[in-house]
Write a protein that holds these residues in place. Structure first.
Motif, PDB file in Angstrom:
ATOM      1  N   MET A   1       0.830  -1.204   0.000  1.00 26.35           N
ATOM      2  CA  MET A   1       0.000   0.000   0.000  1.00 26.35           C
ATOM      3  C   MET A   1       0.868   1.259   0.000  1.00 26.35           C
ATOM      4  SD  MET A   1      -3.197   0.165  -0.269  1.00 26.35           S
ATOM      5  CE  MET A   1      -4.086   1.640  -0.651  1.00 26.35           C
ATOM      6  N   GLU A   2       1.882   1.175   0.861  1.00 25.73           N
ATOM      7  CA  GLU A   2       2.802   2.317   0.921  1.00 25.73           C
ATOM      8  C   GLU A   2       3.509   2.500  -0.411  1.00 25.73           C
ATOM      9  OE1 GLU A   2       6.556   3.260   3.621  1.00 25.73           O
ATOM     10  OE2 GLU A   2       4.844   2.438   4.762  1.00 25.73           O
ATOM     11  N   GLN A   3       3.873   1.335  -1.005  1.00 30.07           N
ATOM     12  CA  GLN A   3       4.535   1.340  -2.312  1.00 30.07           C
ATOM     13  C   GLN A   3       3.650   2.039  -3.344  1.00 30.07           C
ATOM     14  OE1 GLN A   3       7.350   0.125  -3.576  1.00 30.07           O
ATOM     15  NE2 GLN A   3       8.249  -0.757  -1.742  1.00 30.07           N
ATOM     16  N   LEU A   4       2.364   1.684  -3.317  1.00 28.85           N
ATOM     17  CA  LEU A   4       1.399   2.245  -4.266  1.00 28.85           C
ATOM     18  C   LEU A   4       1.347   3.759  -4.119  1.00 28.85           C
ATOM     19  CD1 LEU A   4      -0.501   0.809  -6.287  1.00 28.85           C
ATOM     20  CD2 LEU A   4      -2.356   1.256  -4.657  1.00 28.85           C
ATOM     21  N   GLY A   5       1.288   4.212  -2.849  1.00 24.94           N
ATOM     22  CA  GLY A   5       1.273   5.647  -2.568  1.00 24.94           C
ATOM     23  C   GLY A   5       2.537   6.301  -3.085  1.00 24.94           C
ATOM     24  N   HIS A   6       3.646   5.639  -2.897  1.00 23.17           N
ATOM     25  CA  HIS A   6       4.921   6.214  -3.320  1.00 23.17           C
ATOM     26  C   HIS A   6       4.985   6.366  -4.838  1.00 23.17           C
ATOM     27  CE1 HIS A   6       9.187   7.070  -3.584  1.00 23.17           C
ATOM     28  NE2 HIS A   6       9.281   6.090  -4.478  1.00 23.17           N
ATOM     29  N   TYR A   7       4.440   5.354  -5.537  1.00 22.93           N
ATOM     30  CA  TYR A   7       4.569   5.406  -6.994  1.00 22.93           C
ATOM     31  C   TYR A   7       3.523   6.268  -7.682  1.00 22.93           C
ATOM     32  CZ  TYR A   7       8.363   2.126  -7.184  1.00 22.93           C
ATOM     33  OH  TYR A   7       9.597   1.561  -7.061  1.00 22.93           O
ATOM     34  N   PHE A   8       2.272   6.186  -7.189  1.00 25.21           N
ATOM     35  CA  PHE A   8       1.200   6.846  -7.946  1.00 25.21           C
ATOM     36  C   PHE A   8       0.728   8.167  -7.344  1.00 25.21           C
ATOM     37  CE2 PHE A   8       1.068   2.588  -9.637  1.00 25.21           C
ATOM     38  CZ  PHE A   8       0.845   2.821 -10.999  1.00 25.21           C
ATOM     39  N   PHE A   9       0.994   8.386  -6.060  1.00 22.06           N
ATOM     40  CA  PHE A   9       0.467   9.599  -5.440  1.00 22.06           C
ATOM     41  C   PHE A   9       1.561  10.397  -4.739  1.00 22.06           C
ATOM     42  CE2 PHE A   9      -2.923   6.500  -5.727  1.00 22.06           C
ATOM     43  CZ  PHE A   9      -3.873   7.221  -6.449  1.00 22.06           C
ATOM     44  N   ASN A  10       2.743  10.386  -5.307  1.00 21.25           N
ATOM     45  CA  ASN A  10       3.882  11.084  -4.730  1.00 21.25           C
ATOM     46  C   ASN A  10       3.925  12.522  -5.259  1.00 21.25           C
ATOM     47  OD1 ASN A  10       6.282  11.843  -3.660  1.00 21.25           O
ATOM     48  ND2 ASN A  10       7.511  10.228  -4.617  1.00 21.25           N
ATOM     49  N   PHE A  11       2.962  13.350  -4.797  1.00 24.01           N
ATOM     50  CA  PHE A  11       2.803  14.678  -5.384  1.00 24.01           C
ATOM     51  C   PHE A  11       3.994  15.587  -5.127  1.00 24.01           C
ATOM     52  CE2 PHE A  11      -1.544  13.095  -4.797  1.00 24.01           C
ATOM     53  CZ  PHE A  11      -1.945  13.104  -6.136  1.00 24.01           C
ATOM     54  N   ALA A  12       4.733  15.313  -4.039  1.00 24.89           N
ATOM     55  CA  ALA A  12       5.911  16.142  -3.729  1.00 24.89           C
ATOM     56  C   ALA A  12       6.919  16.080  -4.876  1.00 24.89           C
ATOM     57  CB  ALA A  12       6.552  15.676  -2.436  1.00 24.89           C
TER      58      ALA A  12
END
Lengths: 228, 247
Positions: A1-12
């Motif tokens: 889940m964290e991976q998913l956030g890092h790849y697809f929702f890493n707005f920074a």
């Protein structure tokens, strides 16, 4: 889940890219609008010419044939090929067009072929009795067409045209092949450069924001058609 | 009868569909204010004959005069001619995208060139004539078949034509709705309008027609008063037809 956030929702990771994305979004909107402004009116005019060639004069059979071939051909041929031919081949005929112009014309021509069929189908779906009612009251051919027939045909065209318009607007992203800096090509480049697809997520969100209201509008119009 | 008092003259009218003759040398005339009913079996050519009179069908040959003016020539202004001829259709053909008053005023505005207000006034007068003054804003799909056909009659009458053509105006209606339309037709006749009607309503023909024309296989087989054609004619084909339509 964290991976998913890092790849697809890493707005920074997009801190330096927002300007490019905004410009690309503007380009997509511009190219879409120009494509619609070319394709739909052109399709409308072609349908009228086809109608005139069909109803008036047997000698216009050739015109009718050319129009039907145009509509059939451009509905079949991949839009990407049309854009590539316009951008890379036309210069040999002495006509060099910018990437945006090539994309607008390429996708616009294909849209016009679909729009012609939509208008044509709607016009011939108006019952013959409507023509007779108009003509027998003393209205001329053109007046009957514009006052009696087209208002009814337009109503039937709205929903299918909205669908074709959406498809054409999305197809403008094919302009990336001739280096149009549109939303999909820019966000896709950012993805490559950063090895992170968050930019594509943003691109997708913007596409949905742009088109969802049109999809809803289309549904409302369809529903209204059913009740009318 | 002089040409002057004839609203419509049809002479030697022929019409072929391809090789098939539909009308063979049809000749008749209609005086001003007269109501002529054309009857006959389906396929007898009566609707085609009516449609030739405003050239919704092109005659193959023959001459047609309306108010003394020939309208069958190749160079006439067909729109100007049609303005003087009102048409009411079997399938009514109201404009579905317009209200009742919109239907009635369309030709007033775009053919007669009246402004919106004048057209509406004149249109309302005719909607009231057919008893639908209170339904002016209704769309066709909100009206019954009989009401729709009454709007159709108002739409044609509002142009104040020289002659009205009715092509089976009650054939597509449910039986209980026929009466209200026939009532309007009688009123139209009483107002002095010249009318040619194609209909299967024999009772109506008897009561309202000044003259009945019986058509068979593209020709006029009998012509005269309703009594003469429908009651006293001994002809076999007329009798056979009447047996079929008699309720």
């Amino acid at each position: 889940m964290e991976q998913l956030g890092h790849y697809f929702f890493n707005f920074a990771s997009l801190a330096d890219s927002w300007g490019d994305i905004a410009r690309a979004f503007g380009t997509t909107i511009l190219v879409s609008i120009l494509t619609l402004l070319l394709g739909i009116p052109l399709g409308f005019v072609l349908a009228l010419i086809r109608l005139y060639a069909t109803s008036r004069n047997r000698f216009l059979a050739l015109v009718r044939f050319v129009l039907v071939f145009y509509a059939d051909f451009f509905r079949c041929v991949p839009q990407l090929v049309v854009i590539v031919v316009i951008f890379f081949a036309l210069p040999y005929a002495g006509l060099s067009l910018t990437p945006i112009a090539s994309t607008v014309i390429g996708v616009g021509i294909v849209l016009s072929a679909f729009a012609e069929e939509v208008f044509w189908a709607a016009i011939i779906r108006v019952p013959k009795g409507q023509w007779e009612a108009g003509r027998s009251s003393g209205l001329g051919y053109v007046a009957t067409l514009f006052i009696v027939i087209l208002p009814q045909a337009a109503k039937m065209s709205v929903a299918p045209l909205t669908n074709r318009g959406l498809a054409a607007s999305k197809a403008t992203t094919l302009g990336s092949v001739v280096a149009v800096p549109d939303l999909l090509s820019v966000t896709s480049s950012i993805q490559s450069a950063q090895a992170n697809p968050t930019a594509l997520t943003v691109g997708a969100i913007l596409f949905v924001v742009l088109f969802m209201p049109l999809v809803w509008l289309c549904r409302v119009l369809e529903r209204r058609m059913e009740t009318a | 009868m002089s040409t002057r008092s004839n609203a419509v003259i049809v002479r030697n009218l022929c019409k072929n569909f391809g090789e098939t003759p539909i009308l063979r040398n049809v000749s008749f005339s209609v005086s001003q204010g007269e109501a002529v009913v054309i009857v006959g079996a389906s396929g007898s050519g009566k609707s085609t004959c009516l449609r030739c009179i405003n050239r919704l069908e092109e005659p193959t040959s023959g001459t047609i005069l309306i108010s003394g003016k020939e309208i069958s020539g190749p160079v006439i202004d067909i729109d100007a001619m049609r303005r003087r001829v009102g048409m009411v259709f079997q399938h009514i053909n109201l404009y579905p995208h317009l209200s009742a008053i919109g239907n009635v005023t369309l030709a007033l505005r775009f053919v007669a060139g009246m402004n919106r207000k004048a057209a509406r006034e004149q249109g309302m007068a005719y909607l009231e004539m057919v008893g639908l003054g209170d339904r002016a804003e209704a769309r066709p799909h909100e009206l019954s078949g009989g009401q729709q056909q009454r709007v159709g009659i108002a739409r044609a009458m509002a142009m104040k034509p020289d002659v009205m053509l009715f092509d089976e105006p009650t054939s597509a209606l449910d039986p209980e709705l026929v009466g209200e339309v026939l009532g309007v037709l009688e009123k139209t006749k009483d107002a002095g309008m010249t009318m040619i009607l194609v209909t299967h309503e024999m009772q109506f023909a008897r009561e309202v027609a000044d003259r009945v024309i019986f058509m068979d296989k593209g020709s006029i087989l009998a012509e005269g008063t309703p009594q003469a054609v429908l009651d006293e004619n001994e002809g076999e084909r007329v009798q056979a037809f009447l047996r079929r339509v008699r309720h």
